[in-house]
Write a protein that holds these residues in place. Sequence first.
Motif, PDB file in Angstrom:
ATOM      1  N   THR A 298      11.277  13.881  19.401  1.00  0.00           N
ATOM      2  CA  THR A 298      11.305  12.484  18.969  1.00  0.00           C
ATOM      3  C   THR A 298      11.917  11.605  20.048  1.00  0.00           C
ATOM      4  OG1 THR A 298      13.507  12.646  17.990  1.00  0.00           O
ATOM      5  CG2 THR A 298      11.655  13.186  16.561  1.00  0.00           C
ATOM      6  N   THR A 299      11.730  10.313  19.898  1.00  0.00           N
ATOM      7  CA  THR A 299      12.429   9.344  20.733  1.00  0.00           C
ATOM      8  C   THR A 299      13.461   8.656  19.867  1.00  0.00           C
ATOM      9  OG1 THR A 299      10.534   8.966  22.168  1.00  0.00           O
ATOM     10  CG2 THR A 299      12.192   7.240  22.094  1.00  0.00           C
ATOM     11  N   ASN A 300      14.715   8.771  20.260  1.00  0.00           N
ATOM     12  CA  ASN A 300      15.807   8.105  19.559  1.00  0.00           C
ATOM     13  C   ASN A 300      15.852   6.664  20.067  1.00  0.00           C
ATOM     14  OD1 ASN A 300      18.386   7.054  18.937  1.00  0.00           O
ATOM     15  ND2 ASN A 300      19.235   9.114  18.776  1.00  0.00           N
TER      16      ASN A 300
ATOM     17  N   GLU B  95      14.863  13.144  22.133  1.00  0.00           N
ATOM     18  CA  GLU B  95      15.774  13.969  21.341  1.00  0.00           C
ATOM     19  C   GLU B  95      14.964  15.014  20.576  1.00  0.00           C
ATOM     20  OE1 GLU B  95      18.546  13.065  17.555  1.00  0.00           O
ATOM     21  OE2 GLU B  95      18.976  11.865  19.334  1.00  0.00           O
TER      22      GLU B  95
ATOM     23  N   CYS C 135       9.241  11.452  11.747  1.00  0.00           N
ATOM     24  CA  CYS C 135       9.839  10.864  12.956  1.00  0.00           C
ATOM     25  C   CYS C 135       9.041  11.246  14.189  1.00  0.00           C
ATOM     26  CB  CYS C 135      11.276  11.332  13.117  1.00  0.00           C
ATOM     27  SG  CYS C 135      12.405  10.714  11.857  1.00  0.00           S
ATOM     28  N   SER C 136       8.658  12.504  14.279  1.00  0.00           N
ATOM     29  CA  SER C 136       7.962  13.015  15.454  1.00  0.00           C
ATOM     30  C   SER C 136       6.547  12.457  15.590  1.00  0.00           C
ATOM     31  CB  SER C 136       7.900  14.541  15.393  1.00  0.00           C
ATOM     32  OG  SER C 136       7.206  15.059  16.491  1.00  0.00           O
TER      33      SER C 136
ATOM     34  N   HIS D  54       8.033   3.003  13.085  1.00  0.00           N
ATOM     35  CA  HIS D  54       9.138   3.901  13.422  1.00  0.00           C
ATOM     36  C   HIS D  54       9.838   4.323  12.129  1.00  0.00           C
ATOM     37  CE1 HIS D  54      10.826  -0.186  13.529  1.00  0.00           C
ATOM     38  NE2 HIS D  54      11.860   0.385  12.925  1.00  0.00           N
TER      39      HIS D  54
ATOM     40  N   THR E 177      19.454   6.649  12.010  1.00  0.00           N
ATOM     41  CA  THR E 177      19.027   6.519  13.397  1.00  0.00           C
ATOM     42  C   THR E 177      17.538   6.220  13.379  1.00  0.00           C
ATOM     43  OG1 THR E 177      20.693   8.118  14.076  1.00  0.00           O
ATOM     44  CG2 THR E 177      18.912   7.698  15.619  1.00  0.00           C
TER      45      THR E 177
ATOM     46  N   TYR F 143      13.852   6.546  14.853  1.00  0.00           N
ATOM     47  CA  TYR F 143      13.075   7.484  15.657  1.00  0.00           C
ATOM     48  C   TYR F 143      11.620   7.060  15.745  1.00  0.00           C
ATOM     49  CZ  TYR F 143      16.919  10.813  14.984  1.00  0.00           C
ATOM     50  OH  TYR F 143      18.142  11.426  14.960  1.00  0.00           O
TER      51      TYR F 143
END
Length: 87
Positions: A13-15, A22, A39-40, A49, A61, A63
């Motif tokens: 994933t991108t945080n 991440e 999230c992925s 998102h 958070t 993602y």
Amino acid sequence: MFGEVSRPVTAGTTNFDKGVFEVISGNIGMSKFKEAMMCSSAVPVAFPHQSFDFYNTGKNTTYADGCVTNNLDVATPITWCLGEGYA
């Protein structure tokens, strides 16, 4: 129907909060598995998102799909295989 089955999972994933790639990984239950996959697979522009408190910190958070910051993650599966003794 499935209950809480625990399976090893790895999702890139991108945080968005930190702006970094991440990996969400570990033995997680079905509810967290669904969140990790959402999230992925949240490709920007096509899908929204996702906000999720994966690490139970009390703060969500944000993602998105991991390809935003890392198009091809080869380190994670190699590290996992080495840890499992496949090398």
